[in-house]
Enzyme design. Structure first.
Site, short mmCIF file in Angstrom:
data_model
loop_
_atom_site.label_atom_id
_atom_site.label_comp_id
_atom_site.label_asym_id
_atom_site.label_seq_id
_atom_site.Cartn_x
_atom_site.Cartn_y
_atom_site.Cartn_z
N LYS A 161 33.75 31.95 35.45
CA LYS A 161 34.08 32.98 36.43
C LYS A 161 34.26 34.35 35.79
CE LYS A 161 39.14 32.38 36.65
NZ LYS A 161 40.28 32.11 37.54
N ASP A 162 34.47 34.39 34.45
CA ASP A 162 34.61 35.67 33.74
C ASP A 162 33.27 36.27 33.34
OD1 ASP A 162 37.38 35.48 33.86
OD2 ASP A 162 37.53 34.48 31.91
N ARG A 171 40.79 38.89 45.31
CA ARG A 171 40.33 37.77 46.14
C ARG A 171 41.50 37.00 46.71
NH1 ARG A 171 40.34 32.53 45.00
NH2 ARG A 171 40.82 32.93 42.79
N ARG A 172 42.47 36.67 45.87
CA ARG A 172 43.63 35.93 46.35
C ARG A 172 44.49 36.78 47.26
NH1 ARG A 172 44.31 33.69 40.34
NH2 ARG A 172 43.19 31.70 40.52
N ARG A 185 49.76 39.45 35.65
CA ARG A 185 48.78 39.16 34.60
C ARG A 185 49.46 38.39 33.49
NH1 ARG A 185 44.81 42.79 31.89
NH2 ARG A 185 44.42 40.71 31.04
N ARG A 191 52.92 33.48 33.29
CA ARG A 191 52.93 33.49 34.76
C ARG A 191 53.94 32.49 35.32
NH1 ARG A 191 46.68 34.60 36.65
NH2 ARG A 191 46.07 35.80 34.82
N CYS A 195 33.74 40.43 39.11
CA CYS A 195 34.68 39.31 39.12
C CYS A 195 36.04 39.72 39.68
CB CYS A 195 34.84 38.73 37.72
SG CYS A 195 35.49 39.89 36.51
#
Length: 307
Positions: free
Chosen positions: A77-78, A125-126, A143, A149, A236
């Site tokens: 995805k990166d 997106r989230r 981040r 996190r 992305c």
């Protein structure tokens, strides 16, 4: 000796170590992990502010091109959707669970969080899809690595965080999730849960070694997702979710692609799906993206730049 370039985080080295182990088992070769610091690792700023697309892979790709390493393993995805000159995506191993998860205090689910609860994520997106649910939660930027996190929840700074289940599974921490989010609620990032094994395009020996790791169904799925992202001209860090699955249809295998484009407010959103043949994965992704663009997806994405 094969030198494998990887980011230095616990998740990246775990993923790269998995690839190294598969190569040792399949071919009996020696593999050395070479840790590389990327721009995304060195900066704590939101991804959109430091360039978004490619910030976690550019330095690793440079090491590959200059011969410092022989292959590189990325979270797919990166990876930018535009191919890199001189490199080839030699293998896409079988995908891990692509879904997102919630880790919340007191074992709560999204629906159980009180109005005003603080949920951390740095992903547009989230943010878009969480706001679209209309739960009245407050979303705050986040981040850092997985440990950083999760500590935001265990310390009480946040009521919950959203992150990828694949990373937790690979780190052996899947039980810490309090809810697995259904893609009906939260479509993942294109390529989420998949790994990308790159090598130099003229390195036939390493390309041949990596071939044993390639999974055709996973490659078809991520090819469709990334073709959609490329046609939308979205990076992305754009508010785009997509998930493709190879399913059994009336005439054999079919590729089912779902996608969403939104803005940070969560309203409106554009959701569409399409079905095609796995062998035509890229065409399927482009076709669905064109339908979404015709419905105004480019205007939505243009209004979704985070502060």
């Amino acid at each position: 000796m094969i030198r494998l370039g990887t980011r230095a985080s616990a998740l990246a080295t775990t993923q790269s170590g998995w690839v190294a182990d598969r190569l040792r088992e399949a071919h009996g070769v020696e593999v050395e992990l070479v840790e590389i610091s990327t721009e995304g690792d060195r900066s704590s700023a939101p991804l959109a502010q430091i360039g978004g697309t490619g910030v976690f892979v550019a330095a690793v790709r440079e090491a590959l091109l200059d011969g410092t390493v022989d292959l590189a393993v990325h979270s797919l995805k990166d990876l930018p959707t535009t191919p890199a000159d001189g490199l080839t995506l030699a293998a896409v191993p079988q995908r891990e669970d692509p879904r997102d998860v919630l880790i919340a205090r007191d074992g709560l689910t999204l629906g159980e969080l009180p109005r005003g609860a603080r949920v951390g994520t740095g992903s547009p997106r989230r943010i878009s899809q969480l706001n679209a649910l209309g739960l009245g939660i407050e979303i705050t930027g986040l981040r850092g690595n997985v440990d950083t996190r999760i500590r935001k929840v265990t310390s009480g700074d946040l009521d919950g965080i959203v992150l990828a289940r694949a990373g937790l599974l690979r780190l052996g921490r899947a039980d810490e999730a309090t809810e697995i989010l259904d893609p009906i609620q939260m479509l993942p990032a294109p390529g989420q849960g998949a790994l990308a094994c790159e090598c130099r395009a003229d390195d036939a020996a390493t390309t041949a070694l990596l071939a044993v790791l390639d999974d055709p169904d996973t490659r078809a799925a991520v090819t469709a997702e990334r073709a959609l992202l490329n046609t939308l001209e979205a990076g992305c860090s754009a508010p785009v979710g997509a998930l493709a699955d190879v399913v059994w249809g009336d005439d054999g295998d079919e590729l089912w692609l779902r996608a969403v484009v939104g803005d940070l407010s969560g309203a409106p959103v554009i959701r569409r799906s399409a079905v095609g043949a796995p062998a035509e994965a890229a065409a399927l992704g482009r076709r669905l993206a064109q339908e979404m663009l015709a419905d105004g997806a480019d205007q939505l994405m243009g209004s979704a730049t985070p502060a």
